[in-house]
Structures are given as C-alpha cells and as structure tokens.
Design an enzyme around this catalytic site. Sequence first.
Site, PDB file in Angstrom:
ATOM      1  N   CYS A 150       0.881  16.753 -10.870  1.00  0.00           N
ATOM      2  CA  CYS A 150       0.669  18.033 -11.541  1.00  0.00           C
ATOM      3  C   CYS A 150       1.421  19.100 -10.768  1.00  0.00           C
ATOM      4  O   CYS A 150       1.405  19.098  -9.525  1.00  0.00           O
ATOM      5  CB  CYS A 150      -0.827  18.359 -11.581  1.00  0.00           C
ATOM      6  SG  CYS A 150      -1.229  19.905 -12.422  1.00  0.00           S
ATOM      7  N   HIS A 200      -3.139  15.668 -20.731  1.00  0.00           N
ATOM      8  CA  HIS A 200      -3.029  16.349 -19.428  1.00  0.00           C
ATOM      9  C   HIS A 200      -3.015  17.873 -19.626  1.00  0.00           C
ATOM     10  O   HIS A 200      -3.687  18.609 -18.896  1.00  0.00           O
ATOM     11  CB  HIS A 200      -1.759  15.876 -18.712  1.00  0.00           C
ATOM     12  CG  HIS A 200      -1.512  16.520 -17.381  1.00  0.00           C
ATOM     13  ND1 HIS A 200      -1.583  15.841 -16.183  1.00  0.00           N
ATOM     14  CD2 HIS A 200      -1.171  17.791 -17.052  1.00  0.00           C
ATOM     15  CE1 HIS A 200      -1.321  16.674 -15.187  1.00  0.00           C
ATOM     16  NE2 HIS A 200      -1.061  17.863 -15.687  1.00  0.00           N
ATOM     17  N   GLU A 201      -2.259  18.323 -20.640  1.00  0.00           N
ATOM     18  CA  GLU A 201      -2.154  19.778 -20.873  1.00  0.00           C
ATOM     19  C   GLU A 201      -3.439  20.356 -21.436  1.00  0.00           C
ATOM     20  O   GLU A 201      -3.890  21.421 -20.994  1.00  0.00           O
ATOM     21  CB  GLU A 201      -0.983  20.086 -21.814  1.00  0.00           C
ATOM     22  CG  GLU A 201       0.379  19.636 -21.300  1.00  0.00           C
ATOM     23  CD  GLU A 201       0.624  19.950 -19.850  1.00  0.00           C
ATOM     24  OE1 GLU A 201       1.211  19.106 -19.148  1.00  0.00           O
ATOM     25  OE2 GLU A 201       0.175  21.010 -19.354  1.00  0.00           O
ATOM     26  N   HIS A 248      -5.959  21.032 -18.864  1.00  0.00           N
ATOM     27  CA  HIS A 248      -5.764  22.294 -18.119  1.00  0.00           C
ATOM     28  C   HIS A 248      -6.441  23.456 -18.828  1.00  0.00           C
ATOM     29  O   HIS A 248      -6.971  24.367 -18.193  1.00  0.00           O
ATOM     30  CB  HIS A 248      -4.264  22.632 -17.981  1.00  0.00           C
ATOM     31  CG  HIS A 248      -3.581  21.999 -16.818  1.00  0.00           C
ATOM     32  ND1 HIS A 248      -3.995  22.170 -15.511  1.00  0.00           N
ATOM     33  CD2 HIS A 248      -2.476  21.210 -16.760  1.00  0.00           C
ATOM     34  CE1 HIS A 248      -3.176  21.500 -14.706  1.00  0.00           C
ATOM     35  NE2 HIS A 248      -2.260  20.904 -15.447  1.00  0.00           N
TER      36      HIS A 248
HETATM   37  O1  N9Y Z   1       0.407  20.416 -16.572  1.00  0.00           O
HETATM   38  C1  N9Y Z   1       1.614  20.111 -16.487  1.00  0.00           C
HETATM   39  N1  N9Y Z   1       2.134  19.681 -15.342  1.00  0.00           N
HETATM   40  O2  N9Y Z   1       1.374  19.729 -14.245  1.00  0.00           O
HETATM   41  C2  N9Y Z   1       3.448  19.062 -15.255  1.00  0.00           C
HETATM   42  C3  N9Y Z   1       3.313  17.544 -15.229  1.00  0.00           C
HETATM   43  C4  N9Y Z   1       2.788  17.023 -16.550  1.00  0.00           C
HETATM   44  C5  N9Y Z   1       2.801  15.478 -16.668  1.00  0.00           C
HETATM   45  C6  N9Y Z   1       2.099  14.734 -15.529  1.00  0.00           C
HETATM   46  C7  N9Y Z   1       1.585  13.448 -16.174  1.00  0.00           C
HETATM   47  C8  N9Y Z   1       1.521  13.666 -17.639  1.00  0.00           C
HETATM   48  C9  N9Y Z   1       2.053  15.042 -17.928  1.00  0.00           C
HETATM   49  C10 N9Y Z   1       4.688  16.984 -14.912  1.00  0.00           C
HETATM   50  O3  N9Y Z   1       5.562  17.100 -15.727  1.00  0.00           O
HETATM   51  N2  N9Y Z   1       4.918  16.424 -13.689  1.00  0.00           N
HETATM   52  N3  N9Y Z   1       3.912  16.273 -12.801  1.00  0.00           N
HETATM   53  C11 N9Y Z   1       4.242  16.466 -11.367  1.00  0.00           C
HETATM   54  C12 N9Y Z   1       5.600  16.066 -10.959  1.00  0.00           C
HETATM   55  C13 N9Y Z   1       6.282  15.277 -11.991  1.00  0.00           C
HETATM   56  C14 N9Y Z   1       6.252  15.938 -13.343  1.00  0.00           C
HETATM   57  C15 N9Y Z   1       6.825  14.992 -14.369  1.00  0.00           C
HETATM   58  O4  N9Y Z   1       6.140  14.127 -14.852  1.00  0.00           O
HETATM   59  N4  N9Y Z   1       8.101  15.267 -14.662  1.00  0.00           N
HETATM   60  C16 N9Y Z   1       8.900  14.578 -15.536  1.00  0.00           C
HETATM   61  C17 N9Y Z   1       8.556  13.352 -16.106  1.00  0.00           C
HETATM   62  C18 N9Y Z   1       9.477  12.759 -16.985  1.00  0.00           C
HETATM   63  C19 N9Y Z   1      10.659  13.391 -17.249  1.00  0.00           C
HETATM   64  C20 N9Y Z   1      10.939  14.598 -16.632  1.00  0.00           C
HETATM   65  N5  N9Y Z   1      10.065  15.173 -15.776  1.00  0.00           N
HETATM   66 NI    NI Z   2      -0.658  19.727 -14.742  1.00  0.00          NI
END
Ligand code: N9Y
Ligand code: NI
Length: 184
Positions: free
Chosen positions: A111, A154-155, A158
């Site tokens: 996250c 996940h969203e 939040h």
């Molecule tokens: O609430 C929203 N958040 O906290 C951003 C989160 C949301 C995802 C986490 C798991 C399901 C939704 C997020 O995107 N990440 N989590 C932290 C670092 C990595 C990043 C990620 O998965 N990146 C990514 C993945 C594929 C392609 C491009 N980028």
């Molecule tokens: Ni998140």
Amino acid sequence: MILMKDIVRDGDPVLRKVAAPVAFPLNKEDHQLAKDMMGYLINSQDPEIAQKHQLRAGVGLAAPQVGRSIKMAAVLVPDNDGNIVLQEILCNPVITRESVRPAALAEGEGCLSVDEDVPGYVVRHDRITIRYQDINGDKKILRLKDYPAIVCQHEIDHLNGHLFYDHIDKKHPFNIDPDAVIVK
Ligand SMILES: O=CN(O)C[C@@H](CC1CCCC1)C(=O)N1NCCC[C@H]1C(=O)Nc1ccccn1
Ligand code: NI
C-alpha cells in the site's frame, strides 16, 4: 500534481475513518482531486515520469490517502501485458455482491500508505459486483474478477478505514482456503 510527499502514511487517523459520501455535482475541489488522483496513477506508471518525480507505481489511489476523507478512489489497472483493463473514478462505491470463493494476490499486497512490507495472503473475494457513481455522478455497475476485483476491494477498503494487512491471518499468514484463486 500529487507526489509521494502528499500521500498520508499509516498511523494517520484519516486512514482509519469511514469516509464521507461525495455529493453531485462534484464541487470544483473534489473534481480536481479526482483528476489529480488519476494523474498520479498515470504518472506513476510512466517509468520516466515516475523516476523523475520518485513516484511509487500504483494501480489505485483512494482520497483518504491524500488526506481527504471522502468516498472517492481512482483505479488504473493494467493486465500482465501492460494493457489498461480498468480506468475509472469510483465515487460512493458499494460492493453489492461478492463470491464465496476467495482470492489473494500470490505476492501478497502492499500500500502506498504503508511503508513496511507485511507478508501474507490478503484474503479477498474472487468476484464482486460494485455499484458506484462516476465523476459525472452517473450510476454504474462493475462486475469484476481476479486482479481488477482485488484492486477495487483494496481501494473500497480505504474508503471504509481498512488497510490490506487487516485481512492477513496473523498466526498463519500463508494459510488460505484450498478453493481460493491465487492471482499472479
Ligand atoms: O490504495 C492504493 N494503493 O495503496 C496502491 C496499491 C494498490 C494495489 C495493492 C494491491 C492491490 C491494489 C499499489 O498500487 N501498490 N501497492 C504498493 C506498492 C506497489 C503498488 C502496485 O501494486 N503497483 C503496481 C502493480 C502493477 C502494475 C503497476 N504498479
Ligand atoms: Ni492502499
């Protein structure tokens, strides 16, 4: 432009509040916020822009993560080939149906608001139906499964004050129902 410094981190009470519904038509501030949140996801998925501004790549961003306790989240979800399969602003989203069958990301979850790694399966539903309003207030329905379904869960978490690690079994973090879909 939203930068990492604008993203609220775990420990800030705003991440544990139930966010307020948004009213339509969106006021100027909330409309701009929606644009900026989607802009963050677009920028963060562009290697050059992400590098230049030190952005962590993200596929979703919820308003509480930038300190605004309202029910609005942006999602920009690519498939494993990098093609965008879901791009939307979810306002007042409600999960109206969820499969009994569980699903979890094989690699666990992270996250942007949680700086440390929390290993373990984040158990969610494999299929969900979401009713929401888009940025114009039009009522929409989304039926999702696997990765896009996990991102939206996940969203929406939040917006209700939940964080991904709330769904990890503390004692047996890698235990999961044999019927679960493990999403790569
Ligand atoms: O609430 C929203 N958040 O906290 C951003 C989160 C949301 C995802 C986490 C798991 C399901 C939704 C997020 O995107 N990440 N989590 C932290 C670092 C990595 C990043 C990620 O998965 N990146 C990514 C993945 C594929 C392609 C491009 N980028
Ligand atoms: Ni998140």
